[in-house]
Design a protein around this motif. Structure first.
Motif, PDB file in Angstrom:
ATOM      1  N   ILE A 144       0.458  15.563  -6.141  1.00 25.74           N
ATOM      2  CA  ILE A 144       1.491  14.980  -5.196  1.00 25.74           C
ATOM      3  C   ILE A 144       0.748  14.649  -4.047  1.00 25.74           C
ATOM      4  CG2 ILE A 144       3.658  15.201  -3.953  1.00 25.74           C
ATOM      5  CD1 ILE A 144       4.798  16.922  -6.259  1.00 25.74           C
ATOM      6  N   GLU A 145      -0.172  15.558  -3.756  1.00 28.81           N
ATOM      7  CA  GLU A 145      -0.972  15.547  -2.313  1.00 28.81           C
ATOM      8  C   GLU A 145      -1.955  14.465  -2.474  1.00 28.81           C
ATOM      9  OE1 GLU A 145      -2.291  19.413  -1.649  1.00 28.81           O
ATOM     10  OE2 GLU A 145      -0.517  20.046  -0.651  1.00 28.81           O
ATOM     11  N   THR A 146      -2.524  14.170  -3.913  1.00 30.26           N
ATOM     12  CA  THR A 146      -3.521  13.075  -4.203  1.00 30.26           C
ATOM     13  C   THR A 146      -2.639  11.723  -3.900  1.00 30.26           C
ATOM     14  OG1 THR A 146      -4.604  14.762  -5.530  1.00 30.26           O
ATOM     15  CG2 THR A 146      -5.056  12.015  -5.952  1.00 30.26           C
ATOM     16  N   ALA A 147      -1.500  11.631  -4.373  1.00 33.56           N
ATOM     17  CA  ALA A 147      -0.658  10.616  -4.227  1.00 33.56           C
ATOM     18  C   ALA A 147      -0.398  10.096  -3.069  1.00 33.56           C
ATOM     19  CB  ALA A 147       0.577  10.574  -5.352  1.00 33.56           C
ATOM     20  N   LYS A 148      -0.227  11.198  -2.112  1.00 34.69           N
ATOM     21  CA  LYS A 148      -0.034  10.813  -0.900  1.00 34.69           C
ATOM     22  C   LYS A 148      -1.172  10.125  -0.062  1.00 34.69           C
ATOM     23  CE  LYS A 148       1.239  12.766   3.718  1.00 34.69           C
ATOM     24  NZ  LYS A 148       0.313  12.713   4.386  1.00 34.69           N
ATOM     25  N   GLU A 149      -2.224  10.890  -0.445  1.00 32.10           N
ATOM     26  CA  GLU A 149      -3.473  10.509   0.102  1.00 32.10           C
ATOM     27  C   GLU A 149      -3.989   8.952  -0.311  1.00 32.10           C
ATOM     28  OE1 GLU A 149      -6.400  13.127  -0.650  1.00 32.10           O
ATOM     29  OE2 GLU A 149      -5.474  14.848   0.300  1.00 32.10           O
ATOM     30  N   SER A 150      -3.258   8.492  -1.619  1.00 29.84           N
ATOM     31  CA  SER A 150      -3.642   7.216  -2.136  1.00 29.84           C
ATOM     32  C   SER A 150      -2.588   6.170  -1.721  1.00 29.84           C
ATOM     33  CB  SER A 150      -3.655   7.275  -3.601  1.00 29.84           C
ATOM     34  OG  SER A 150      -2.584   7.465  -4.093  1.00 29.84           O
ATOM     35  N   LEU A 151      -1.499   6.506  -0.835  1.00 31.08           N
ATOM     36  CA  LEU A 151      -0.621   5.617  -0.380  1.00 31.08           C
ATOM     37  C   LEU A 151      -1.379   4.738   0.658  1.00 31.08           C
ATOM     38  CD1 LEU A 151       2.691   7.419   0.319  1.00 31.08           C
ATOM     39  CD2 LEU A 151       2.131   5.990  -1.326  1.00 31.08           C
ATOM     40  N   ASP A 152      -2.561   4.934   0.991  1.00 31.24           N
ATOM     41  CA  ASP A 152      -3.368   4.105   1.954  1.00 31.24           C
ATOM     42  C   ASP A 152      -3.618   2.624   1.364  1.00 31.24           C
ATOM     43  OD1 ASP A 152      -3.087   5.535   4.365  1.00 31.24           O
ATOM     44  OD2 ASP A 152      -5.079   6.726   3.833  1.00 31.24           O
ATOM     45  N   VAL A 153      -3.797   2.986  -0.122  1.00 25.78           N
ATOM     46  CA  VAL A 153      -4.078   1.778  -1.189  1.00 25.78           C
ATOM     47  C   VAL A 153      -2.726   0.953  -0.886  1.00 25.78           C
ATOM     48  CG1 VAL A 153      -4.765   0.904  -3.194  1.00 25.78           C
ATOM     49  CG2 VAL A 153      -5.916   2.887  -2.185  1.00 25.78           C
ATOM     50  N   LEU A 154      -1.745   1.314  -1.010  1.00 27.90           N
ATOM     51  CA  LEU A 154      -0.514   0.637  -0.910  1.00 27.90           C
ATOM     52  C   LEU A 154      -0.361  -0.068   0.419  1.00 27.90           C
ATOM     53  CD1 LEU A 154       2.017  -0.141  -2.674  1.00 27.90           C
ATOM     54  CD2 LEU A 154       2.858   1.922  -1.758  1.00 27.90           C
ATOM     55  N   LYS A 155      -0.773   0.841   1.200  1.00 32.96           N
ATOM     56  CA  LYS A 155      -0.480   0.230   2.660  1.00 32.96           C
ATOM     57  C   LYS A 155      -1.325  -0.963   3.060  1.00 32.96           C
ATOM     58  CE  LYS A 155      -0.740   1.485   7.562  1.00 32.96           C
ATOM     59  NZ  LYS A 155      -1.060   2.608   8.475  1.00 32.96           N
ATOM     60  N   GLY A 156      -2.642  -0.958   2.198  1.00 31.55           N
ATOM     61  CA  GLY A 156      -3.622  -2.324   2.485  1.00 31.55           C
ATOM     62  C   GLY A 156      -2.929  -3.392   1.626  1.00 31.55           C
ATOM     63  N   PHE A 157      -2.608  -3.098   0.374  1.00 25.42           N
ATOM     64  CA  PHE A 157      -1.776  -4.062  -0.406  1.00 25.42           C
ATOM     65  C   PHE A 157      -0.685  -4.787   0.499  1.00 25.42           C
ATOM     66  CE2 PHE A 157      -3.090  -1.817  -4.664  1.00 25.42           C
ATOM     67  CZ  PHE A 157      -4.198  -2.442  -4.476  1.00 25.42           C
ATOM     68  N   ILE A 158       0.166  -4.050   1.026  1.00 30.51           N
ATOM     69  CA  ILE A 158       1.267  -4.563   1.804  1.00 30.51           C
ATOM     70  C   ILE A 158       0.753  -5.396   3.135  1.00 30.51           C
ATOM     71  CG2 ILE A 158       3.307  -4.050   3.374  1.00 30.51           C
ATOM     72  CD1 ILE A 158       3.656  -1.509   1.356  1.00 30.51           C
ATOM     73  N   ALA A 159      -0.456  -4.710   3.761  1.00 33.53           N
ATOM     74  CA  ALA A 159      -0.904  -5.544   5.167  1.00 33.53           C
ATOM     75  C   ALA A 159      -1.343  -6.871   4.615  1.00 33.53           C
ATOM     76  CB  ALA A 159      -1.851  -4.423   5.434  1.00 33.53           C
ATOM     77  N   ASP A 160      -2.155  -6.983   3.350  1.00 36.09           N
ATOM     78  CA  ASP A 160      -2.910  -8.105   3.009  1.00 36.09           C
ATOM     79  C   ASP A 160      -1.663  -8.988   2.248  1.00 36.09           C
ATOM     80  OD1 ASP A 160      -5.207  -7.030   3.776  1.00 36.09           O
ATOM     81  OD2 ASP A 160      -5.655  -6.589   1.653  1.00 36.09           O
TER      82      ASP A 160
END
Length: 147
Positions: free
Chosen positions: A48-64
């Motif tokens: 779950i903590e790994t998934a939280k850290e990988s949410l930055d990837v999702l943030k990048g997709f949304i920003a792009d």
């Protein structure tokens, strides 16, 4: 006389059943986490903590405004998060389970709304839902006891 013996033996059976069902120690529910339980919970929390850290990837997709990858990421790498969170929730003390379930439901509602926003290509709604998802996931992780 045989009738009295039958009634007497029936009463003795009823009394024995009553005594057996009422006797014995009651199981007590622990009120604190043992060090072993904390260690087990920390192991369950790692994905779950790994998934939280990988949410930055999702943030990048949304920003792009990369809506296809946004939706794919929600259903792909974050798809197993529900099972991990459910497993961890069942391992918590009963007093913490209700709040953990509520936060988990809120997180996945956020993901559903984020998916809908990505489908509609709505950047503002997607960013708002992303922020709420991060907040709910962090609140879930804050429920966990620390050593």
């Amino acid at each position: 006389m045989p009738r009295i013996r039958s009634i007497l033996s029936l009463l003795l059976v009823a009394a024995a059943i009553f005594c057996v069902s009422c006797g014995g120690p009651k199981a007590s529910v622990p009120t604190t986490y043992s060090p072993e339980k904390i260690e087990q919970l920390q192991l369950l929390a790692e994905p779950i903590e790994t998934a939280k850290e990988s949410l930055d990837v999702l943030k990048g997709f949304i920003a792009d405004k990369n809506w296809i990858d946004t939706r794919t990421y929600i259903h792909g790498p974050l798809g197993g998060l529900r099972q991990e969170m459910s497993s961890l929730t069942r391992s918590l003390l009963p007093k913490d389970q209700k709040e953990a379930r509520n936060l988990s439901k809120a997180l996945f509602s956020d993901f559903e709304r984020l998916d809908a926003a990505a489908k509609e290509r709505n950047s503002v709604a997607a960013q708002r839902q992303y922020g709420e998802a991060v907040q709910h996931l962090q609140s879930f992780l804050d429920l966990l006891p620390s050593s």
